[in-house]
Design an enzyme around this catalytic site. Structure first.
Site, PDB file in Angstrom:
ATOM      1  N   SER A  57       0.817  -1.217   0.000  1.00  0.00           N
ATOM      2  CA  SER A  57       0.000   0.000   0.000  1.00  0.00           C
ATOM      3  C   SER A  57       0.845   1.259   0.000  1.00  0.00           C
ATOM      4  O   SER A  57       0.352   2.348  -0.300  1.00  0.00           O
ATOM      5  CB  SER A  57      -0.934   0.013   1.222  1.00  0.00           C
ATOM      6  N   GLY A 281      -4.254  -2.268  -0.968  1.00  0.00           N
ATOM      7  CA  GLY A 281      -3.393  -1.934  -2.092  1.00  0.00           C
ATOM      8  C   GLY A 281      -3.181  -0.438  -2.207  1.00  0.00           C
ATOM      9  O   GLY A 281      -3.815   0.353  -1.497  1.00  0.00           O
ATOM     10  N   GLY A 283      -2.532   3.422  -4.438  1.00  0.00           N
ATOM     11  CA  GLY A 283      -3.095   4.198  -5.535  1.00  0.00           C
ATOM     12  C   GLY A 283      -4.517   4.663  -5.309  1.00  0.00           C
ATOM     13  O   GLY A 283      -5.090   4.529  -4.220  1.00  0.00           O
ATOM     14  N   CYS A 310      -9.340  -2.203   3.413  1.00  0.00           N
ATOM     15  CA  CYS A 310      -8.638  -1.014   2.930  1.00  0.00           C
ATOM     16  C   CYS A 310      -9.032  -0.688   1.485  1.00  0.00           C
ATOM     17  O   CYS A 310     -10.154  -0.260   1.243  1.00  0.00           O
ATOM     18  CB  CYS A 310      -7.134  -1.192   3.107  1.00  0.00           C
ATOM     19  N   LEU A 311      -8.156  -0.881   0.494  1.00  0.00           N
ATOM     20  CA  LEU A 311      -8.543  -0.641  -0.892  1.00  0.00           C
ATOM     21  C   LEU A 311      -9.719  -1.528  -1.265  1.00  0.00           C
ATOM     22  O   LEU A 311     -10.621  -1.104  -2.009  1.00  0.00           O
ATOM     23  CB  LEU A 311      -7.364  -0.896  -1.834  1.00  0.00           C
ATOM     24  N   GLN A 314     -12.805   0.214  -0.225  1.00  0.00           N
ATOM     25  CA  GLN A 314     -13.135   1.310  -1.135  1.00  0.00           C
ATOM     26  C   GLN A 314     -13.707   0.790  -2.449  1.00  0.00           C
ATOM     27  O   GLN A 314     -14.659   1.360  -3.003  1.00  0.00           O
ATOM     28  CB  GLN A 314     -11.882   2.156  -1.379  1.00  0.00           C
ATOM     29  N   ASN A 352      -3.658   2.559   6.960  1.00  0.00           N
ATOM     30  CA  ASN A 352      -2.733   3.051   5.946  1.00  0.00           C
ATOM     31  C   ASN A 352      -3.540   3.356   4.691  1.00  0.00           C
ATOM     32  O   ASN A 352      -3.695   2.513   3.824  1.00  0.00           O
ATOM     33  CB  ASN A 352      -1.645   2.005   5.648  1.00  0.00           C
ATOM     34  N   GLY A 354      -4.878   6.833   1.996  1.00  0.00           N
ATOM     35  CA  GLY A 354      -4.929   8.249   1.640  1.00  0.00           C
ATOM     36  C   GLY A 354      -6.217   8.624   0.937  1.00  0.00           C
ATOM     37  O   GLY A 354      -6.391   9.781   0.531  1.00  0.00           O
ATOM     38  N   PHE A 355      -7.115   7.642   0.766  1.00  0.00           N
ATOM     39  CA  PHE A 355      -8.436   7.869   0.177  1.00  0.00           C
ATOM     40  C   PHE A 355      -9.483   7.330   1.141  1.00  0.00           C
ATOM     41  O   PHE A 355      -9.193   6.449   1.956  1.00  0.00           O
ATOM     42  CB  PHE A 355      -8.558   7.163  -1.176  1.00  0.00           C
ATOM     43  N   HIS A 394      -6.777  -2.255   9.090  1.00  0.00           N
ATOM     44  CA  HIS A 394      -6.059  -3.519   8.893  1.00  0.00           C
ATOM     45  C   HIS A 394      -6.147  -4.402  10.134  1.00  0.00           C
ATOM     46  O   HIS A 394      -5.303  -4.313  11.028  1.00  0.00           O
ATOM     47  CB  HIS A 394      -4.591  -3.250   8.552  1.00  0.00           C
ATOM     48  N   GLU A 396      -5.406  -7.469  10.415  1.00  0.00           N
ATOM     49  CA  GLU A 396      -4.291  -8.422  10.471  1.00  0.00           C
ATOM     50  C   GLU A 396      -3.046  -7.839  11.108  1.00  0.00           C
ATOM     51  O   GLU A 396      -2.125  -8.572  11.481  1.00  0.00           O
ATOM     52  CB  GLU A 396      -3.964  -8.919   9.055  1.00  0.00           C
TER      53      GLU A 396
END
Length: 416
Positions: A57, A281, A283, A310-311, A314, A352, A354-355, A394, A396
């Site tokens: 990430s 992940g 981006g 996380c990603l 989203q 972790n 940023g979006f 996260h 984990e």
């Protein structure tokens, strides 16, 4: 922090961070010589720097550690989350000293150097963190030259030319190249991991593993068999996954097959899954969504259980019609309190990202399940018409340390 600094490095300076704003921050380089451009962020964890540096990430990012003593316990072959380091480099307050830990196999300096990653010490990380909090995560170039000679104007031009993470699809760059079976549970003191990790070609971009002596090939499960005994089969989509996610799925009682980020729905269903997992992940999720969302929408139509982190959280939100947005400074740390709305319980989480998912855009069939107690942002959702849920943090990473482990057990329990 000074607005401008002469090109000539101060005496003793062998490293520099040049921000797109024109700020020039000098320090002492360590790790690998070179330069790298990316987004500069800060991370508040006081341990786990190997896990952070190898987290996919962090592709495209330079990490400022707010804890002043980073690297002093050294590095080993176990505390990694992918087969190579993904963060571009790291910025620390104090010089890295010789390792002092019974698990250390080498120093952090040599570990970074072997992976081509740049370190910058002697920086006022409190001032840099304050700058990021007030002005947002900036683009910048981190550079290290043992002779202390830098072309600051060229580095500044490079920082200003970098387009930033918004609109950038990085999942393809860090995903595995081919599907593979995962075998291996969580780490235990005195015995290490309960079973082997995958060989190169697995999660984390198919790079060389940290320690080949600890690994052996794991065969891909036969698609013709839905289950092996009573073990439910999870197909995980690797958008930049962390190894410990798969370990926790195994611990919870699942068999795991990992597929690349670009896997089609037919690729997924050819594995005869009992459920689906969407990984973390790097981006912009909106960019990755162009190829990921149509697959996820078809997954939902099967009514098989789905879990995202996380990603993956989203992307699930985007698949049901919600929107994501770039955060001002992002959430990165191992001490983020998250409230579970169902019963008011507070979980200490690792984050972790940023979006974030815009809660106002969630459709009627999505129920918000978790919120950040730092800024109130969305941290979880659950669908009311499909067996699917996801979280922004996260579980984990075990910062609580086990506050959120129930999520893996919940998911595997849904598989039947």
């Amino acid at each position: 922090m000074a607005d401008a600094t002469p090109t000539r490095a101060p005496e003793g300076a062998t490293g520099v961070l040049v921000l797109a704003s024109g700020d020039v921050i000098w320090g002492r380089g360590f790790g690998a010589e070179g330069e790298a451009v990316g987004e500069v962020c800060f991370h508040t964890a006081i341990t786990g720097y190997q896990e952070i540096m190898t987290d996919p990430s962090f592709e495209g990012q330079i990490i400022t550690f707010t804890f002043p003593h980073i690297g002093n316990v050294g590095a080993n072959h176990e505390d990694v989350e992918a087969n190579h380091a993904h963060a571009l480099g790291c910025i620390v307050r104090e010089d890295v000293t010789a390792p002092s830990n019974f698990r250390a196999a080498e120093g952090f300096d040599s570990w970074l150097k072997a992976r081509g990653k740049i370190g910058l010490a002697g920086v006022d990380t409190r001032a840099l963190t304050r700058r990021i909090r007030e002005g947002g995560a900036p683009n910048g170039v981190i550079a290290y030259r043992a002779d202390g000679r830098f072309d600051v104007e060229a580095l500044l031009a490079k920082a200003r030319a970098w387009p930033g993470l918004e609109g950038m699809d990085l999942a393809k760059e860090v995903s595995c190249e081919a599907h593979h079976g995962w075998e291996g549970g969580v780490w235990e003191l005195g015995s290490g991991y309960t079973s082997p990790l995958p060989l190169a070609g697995g999660a984390g971009g198919g790079q060389a593993p940290e320690s080949r002596a600890d690994l052996k090939a794991v065969p891909t499960p036969s698609p013709s068999r839905k289950r092996e005994g009573n073990v439910p089969h999870v197909v995980a989509i690797d958008y930049g996954s962390k190894h410990n996610i798969f370990r926790n799925l195994v611990k919870a009682g699942a068999r795991v097959t990992v597929l690349p980020a670009t896997a089609t729905f037919d690729d997924v269903m050819a594995q005869s899954p009992d459920g689906f997992f969407l990984s973390n992940g790097p981006g912009d999720p909106a960019a990755t969504a162009e190829y990921a969302v149509p697959v996820i929408q078809k997954m939902l139509e099967t009514d098989k259980p789905l879990f995202g982190i996380c990603l993956g959280h989203q992307l699930l939100a985007l698949a049901i019609g919600a929107k994501t947005t770039k955060m001002f400074q992002g959430h990165r740390g191992a001490n983020h309190p998250v409230k579970r709305l169902e019963d008011g319980r507070v979980e200490i989480t690792s984050m972790n990202h940023g979006f974030a998912v815009e809660r106002e855009t969630l459709p009627e069939n999505a129920r918000e399940t978790h919120v950040s107690l730092f800024d109130g942002s969305n941290c979880g959702l659950e669908l009311t018409d499909h067996p699917a849920f996801s979280v922004q943090y996260h579980p984990e990473a075990s910062p609580g340390p086990q506050d959120s482990c129930y999520l893996f057990e919940k998911f595997v329990g849904m598989l039947g």
